[in-house]
Design a protein around this motif. Structure first.
Motif, PDB file in Angstrom:
ATOM      1  N   ARG A 197      -1.646  -4.585  -2.995  1.00 27.82           N
ATOM      2  CA  ARG A 197      -0.602  -4.981  -2.043  1.00 27.82           C
ATOM      3  C   ARG A 197       0.666  -5.397  -2.779  1.00 27.82           C
ATOM      4  NH1 ARG A 197      -5.122  -8.318   0.838  1.00 27.82           N
ATOM      5  NH2 ARG A 197      -5.798  -6.915   2.520  1.00 27.82           N
ATOM      6  N   LYS A 198       0.516  -6.192  -3.813  1.00 27.31           N
ATOM      7  CA  LYS A 198       1.670  -6.658  -4.571  1.00 27.31           C
ATOM      8  C   LYS A 198       2.360  -5.503  -5.294  1.00 27.31           C
ATOM      9  CE  LYS A 198       3.085 -10.023  -8.079  1.00 27.31           C
ATOM     10  NZ  LYS A 198       2.624 -11.122  -8.983  1.00 27.31           N
ATOM     11  N   ALA A 199       1.583  -4.629  -5.914  1.00 26.17           N
ATOM     12  CA  ALA A 199       2.140  -3.525  -6.687  1.00 26.17           C
ATOM     13  C   ALA A 199       2.932  -2.559  -5.825  1.00 26.17           C
ATOM     14  CB  ALA A 199       1.017  -2.786  -7.411  1.00 26.17           C
ATOM     15  N   PHE A 200       2.517  -2.404  -4.550  1.00 28.65           N
ATOM     16  CA  PHE A 200       3.180  -1.448  -3.669  1.00 28.65           C
ATOM     17  C   PHE A 200       4.042  -2.137  -2.607  1.00 28.65           C
ATOM     18  CE2 PHE A 200      -0.168   1.113  -5.531  1.00 28.65           C
ATOM     19  CZ  PHE A 200       0.467   2.316  -5.761  1.00 28.65           C
ATOM     20  N   ASP A 201       4.353  -3.416  -2.827  1.00 28.60           N
ATOM     21  CA  ASP A 201       5.252  -4.171  -1.943  1.00 28.60           C
ATOM     22  C   ASP A 201       4.767  -4.188  -0.490  1.00 28.60           C
ATOM     23  OD1 ASP A 201       7.082  -4.771  -4.044  1.00 28.60           O
ATOM     24  OD2 ASP A 201       7.916  -2.752  -3.843  1.00 28.60           O
ATOM     25  N   LEU A 202       3.481  -4.427  -0.320  1.00 30.41           N
ATOM     26  CA  LEU A 202       2.899  -4.532   1.015  1.00 30.41           C
ATOM     27  C   LEU A 202       2.775  -5.999   1.396  1.00 30.41           C
ATOM     28  CD1 LEU A 202       0.011  -1.943   0.526  1.00 30.41           C
ATOM     29  CD2 LEU A 202       2.241  -1.513   1.586  1.00 30.41           C
ATOM     30  N   SER A 203       2.490  -6.244   2.666  1.00 28.40           N
ATOM     31  CA  SER A 203       2.269  -7.619   3.095  1.00 28.40           C
ATOM     32  C   SER A 203       0.877  -8.070   2.682  1.00 28.40           C
ATOM     33  CB  SER A 203       2.431  -7.742   4.605  1.00 28.40           C
ATOM     34  OG  SER A 203       1.280  -7.270   5.276  1.00 28.40           O
ATOM     35  N   LYS A 204       0.645  -9.380   2.700  1.00 24.23           N
ATOM     36  CA  LYS A 204      -0.634  -9.929   2.258  1.00 24.23           C
ATOM     37  C   LYS A 204      -1.774  -9.614   3.213  1.00 24.23           C
ATOM     38  CE  LYS A 204       1.373 -13.748  -0.367  1.00 24.23           C
ATOM     39  NZ  LYS A 204       1.453 -15.223  -0.551  1.00 24.23           N
ATOM     40  N   THR A 205      -1.445  -9.110   4.394  1.00 25.23           N
ATOM     41  CA  THR A 205      -2.485  -8.802   5.378  1.00 25.23           C
ATOM     42  C   THR A 205      -2.656  -7.305   5.616  1.00 25.23           C
ATOM     43  OG1 THR A 205      -0.887  -9.052   7.184  1.00 25.23           O
ATOM     44  CG2 THR A 205      -2.163 -11.007   6.555  1.00 25.23           C
ATOM     45  N   ASP A 206      -1.880  -6.466   4.948  1.00 21.11           N
ATOM     46  CA  ASP A 206      -1.988  -5.022   5.163  1.00 21.11           C
ATOM     47  C   ASP A 206      -3.360  -4.511   4.722  1.00 21.11           C
ATOM     48  OD1 ASP A 206       0.474  -4.480   6.321  1.00 21.11           O
ATOM     49  OD2 ASP A 206       1.474  -4.151   4.399  1.00 21.11           O
ATOM     50  N   ASP A 207      -3.971  -3.696   5.583  1.00 17.80           N
ATOM     51  CA  ASP A 207      -5.264  -3.098   5.295  1.00 17.80           C
ATOM     52  C   ASP A 207      -5.032  -1.814   4.504  1.00 17.80           C
ATOM     53  OD1 ASP A 207      -7.744  -1.927   5.215  1.00 17.80           O
ATOM     54  OD2 ASP A 207      -8.105  -2.011   7.378  1.00 17.80           O
ATOM     55  N   ILE A 208      -5.302  -1.829   3.204  1.00 18.00           N
ATOM     56  CA  ILE A 208      -4.974  -0.684   2.360  1.00 18.00           C
ATOM     57  C   ILE A 208      -5.920   0.501   2.559  1.00 18.00           C
ATOM     58  CG2 ILE A 208      -3.923  -2.195   0.642  1.00 18.00           C
ATOM     59  CD1 ILE A 208      -6.353  -1.714  -1.141  1.00 18.00           C
ATOM     60  N   GLU A 256      -2.125   4.498   8.048  1.00 16.54           N
ATOM     61  CA  GLU A 256      -0.676   4.309   7.972  1.00 16.54           C
ATOM     62  C   GLU A 256      -0.273   3.537   6.718  1.00 16.54           C
ATOM     63  OE1 GLU A 256       0.494   0.634  10.745  1.00 16.54           O
ATOM     64  OE2 GLU A 256      -0.689   2.144  11.805  1.00 16.54           O
ATOM     65  N   ILE A 257      -1.142   2.647   6.256  1.00 13.29           N
ATOM     66  CA  ILE A 257      -0.852   1.895   5.029  1.00 13.29           C
ATOM     67  C   ILE A 257      -1.058   2.788   3.811  1.00 13.29           C
ATOM     68  CG2 ILE A 257      -1.377  -0.146   3.662  1.00 13.29           C
ATOM     69  CD1 ILE A 257      -0.104  -0.705   6.406  1.00 13.29           C
ATOM     70  N   VAL A 258      -2.092   3.622   3.835  1.00 14.03           N
ATOM     71  CA  VAL A 258      -2.293   4.580   2.756  1.00 14.03           C
ATOM     72  C   VAL A 258      -1.071   5.489   2.633  1.00 14.03           C
ATOM     73  CG1 VAL A 258      -3.711   6.476   1.880  1.00 14.03           C
ATOM     74  CG2 VAL A 258      -4.808   4.541   3.009  1.00 14.03           C
ATOM     75  N   THR A 259      -0.528   5.910   3.775  1.00 10.93           N
ATOM     76  CA  THR A 259       0.678   6.748   3.768  1.00 10.93           C
ATOM     77  C   THR A 259       1.832   6.029   3.094  1.00 10.93           C
ATOM     78  OG1 THR A 259       0.039   7.943   5.775  1.00 10.93           O
ATOM     79  CG2 THR A 259       2.378   7.929   5.211  1.00 10.93           C
ATOM     80  N   ARG A 260       2.015   4.760   3.396  1.00 11.47           N
ATOM     81  CA  ARG A 260       3.089   3.976   2.770  1.00 11.47           C
ATOM     82  C   ARG A 260       2.894   3.865   1.265  1.00 11.47           C
ATOM     83  NH1 ARG A 260       3.331  -1.461   6.093  1.00 11.47           N
ATOM     84  NH2 ARG A 260       4.662  -2.031   4.328  1.00 11.47           N
ATOM     85  N   ILE A 261       1.645   3.698   0.850  1.00  7.96           N
ATOM     86  CA  ILE A 261       1.346   3.641  -0.590  1.00  7.96           C
ATOM     87  C   ILE A 261       1.686   4.970  -1.248  1.00  7.96           C
ATOM     88  CG2 ILE A 261      -0.542   3.554  -2.268  1.00  7.96           C
ATOM     89  CD1 ILE A 261      -1.875   1.457  -0.442  1.00  7.96           C
ATOM     90  N   LEU A 262       1.251   6.059  -0.640  1.00  2.00           N
ATOM     91  CA  LEU A 262       1.459   7.384  -1.234  1.00  2.00           C
ATOM     92  C   LEU A 262       2.932   7.759  -1.303  1.00  2.00           C
ATOM     93  CD1 LEU A 262      -1.503   9.342   0.385  1.00  2.00           C
ATOM     94  CD2 LEU A 262      -1.370   8.382  -1.923  1.00  2.00           C
ATOM     95  N   GLU A 263       3.717   7.272  -0.350  1.00  2.00           N
ATOM     96  CA  GLU A 263       5.158   7.535  -0.378  1.00  2.00           C
ATOM     97  C   GLU A 263       5.818   6.934  -1.612  1.00  2.00           C
ATOM     98  OE1 GLU A 263       6.392   5.947   3.361  1.00  2.00           O
ATOM     99  OE2 GLU A 263       6.008   7.819   4.463  1.00  2.00           O
ATOM    100  N   LYS A 264       5.137   5.982  -2.233  1.00  2.00           N
ATOM    101  CA  LYS A 264       5.676   5.310  -3.423  1.00  2.00           C
ATOM    102  C   LYS A 264       5.041   5.826  -4.715  1.00  2.00           C
ATOM    103  CE  LYS A 264       6.667   1.123  -0.774  1.00  2.00           C
ATOM    104  NZ  LYS A 264       6.428  -0.337  -0.618  1.00  2.00           N
ATOM    105  N   ILE A 265       4.306   6.936  -4.619  1.00  2.09           N
ATOM    106  CA  ILE A 265       3.665   7.524  -5.789  1.00  2.09           C
ATOM    107  C   ILE A 265       4.297   8.878  -6.092  1.00  2.09           C
ATOM    108  CG2 ILE A 265       1.535   8.549  -6.686  1.00  2.09           C
ATOM    109  CD1 ILE A 265      -0.022   6.358  -5.307  1.00  2.09           C
ATOM    110  N   SER A 266       4.912   8.995  -7.252  1.00  2.00           N
ATOM    111  CA  SER A 266       5.530  10.233  -7.722  1.00  2.00           C
ATOM    112  C   SER A 266       4.646  10.870  -8.792  1.00  2.00           C
ATOM    113  CB  SER A 266       6.910   9.932  -8.311  1.00  2.00           C
ATOM    114  OG  SER A 266       6.765   9.140  -9.493  1.00  2.00           O
ATOM    115  N   LEU A 267       5.009  12.065  -9.250  1.00  2.00           N
ATOM    116  CA  LEU A 267       4.275  12.676 -10.353  1.00  2.00           C
ATOM    117  C   LEU A 267       4.335  11.800 -11.602  1.00  2.00           C
ATOM    118  CD1 LEU A 267       4.940  16.537 -10.367  1.00  2.00           C
ATOM    119  CD2 LEU A 267       2.762  15.359 -10.010  1.00  2.00           C
ATOM    120  N   ASP A 268       5.474  11.179 -11.852  1.00  3.22           N
ATOM    121  CA  ASP A 268       5.574  10.288 -13.005  1.00  3.22           C
ATOM    122  C   ASP A 268       4.642   9.094 -12.860  1.00  3.22           C
ATOM    123  OD1 ASP A 268       7.302  11.726 -14.585  1.00  3.22           O
ATOM    124  OD2 ASP A 268       9.110  10.763 -13.816  1.00  3.22           O
TER     125      ASP A 268
END
Length: 207
Positions: A121-132, A136-148
């Motif tokens: 949650r901290k690494a991907f700037d999520l709230s402390k209650t987000d269900d990873i 929809e939360i997985v989508t938000r995480i993946l949007e922050k993952i690039s090839l690099d």
């Protein structure tokens, strides 16, 4: 067409445990296609009925699974991989570790499957209650993952493996594994990059 693109599409049959894994590999395939590589995944949810035979299409077969603190089940899955010719791509304790390594190096042992959650949650700037685990939360995480970022995860996973002691080595057949944190998913993804012609070296961020 990119010079990197092979004339024939590289195809993978991915047996997976849950939604996180499938969404991640769909994202990975999209990133690689956007970078000019011809790659497709066919997915099958693991319900204990691992296919012994597949179509005439030439797939590389991979089994993506978690340790989950269940050593007996984990070893049995490794045996299945050996028996049916699947590449093993596991995370110990679970897939949350692999996600976390995209943003930071994490080499601490954990005692519960939920222990990675606050770090993710901290690494991907999520709230402390987000269900990873939620779509929809997985989508938000993946949007922050690039090839690099994936290359950073490969580097961080290699650092974990390089820090293991021989005294911690366990084996099923020829497959070596270790106590957590441990994973082999990075080896499979590194092989995907190699097959595609996508470089992995000297592209990571130290973190």
């Amino acid at each position: 067409m990119s010079k990197k693109t092979k004339p024939n599409t590289i195809q993978y049959l991915c047996i997976h445990d849950g939604q996180q894994e499938r969404m991640y590999f769909e994202h990975l395939a999209k990133l690689l296609r956007n970078n000019g590589h011809a790659i497709t995944f066919t997915y099958k949810l693991n319900k204990g009925n691992i296919p012994r035979k597949i179509s005439a299409i030439k797939y590389e077969k991979v089994f993506v699974f978690d340790h989950d603190g269940e050593m007996g089940k984990f070893k049995k899955t490794l045996e299945i991989c050996i028996e049916f010719g699947y590449t093993n791509a596991y995370s110990n304790r679970n897939f949350d570790l692999w996600l976390l390594l995209h943003k930071k190096h994490f080499a601490n042992a954990v005692s519960s499957n939920d222990d990675y959650m606050p770090h993710v949650r901290k690494a991907f700037d999520l709230s402390k209650t987000d269900d990873i685990k939620k779509g929809e939360i997985v989508t938000r995480i993946l949007e922050k993952i690039s090839l690099d970022d994936i290359k950073t995860a490969l580097h961080n996973a290699n650092r974990i493996r390089d820090g293991k002691l021989k005294s911690d080595t366990n084996k099923v057949g020829a497959i070596c594994f270790y106590s957590n944190p441990d994973l082999s998913i990075h080896s499979f993804i590194k092989n995907i990059f190699k097959e595609c012609g996508e470089p992995t070296e000297n592209t990571y961020r130290e973190n």
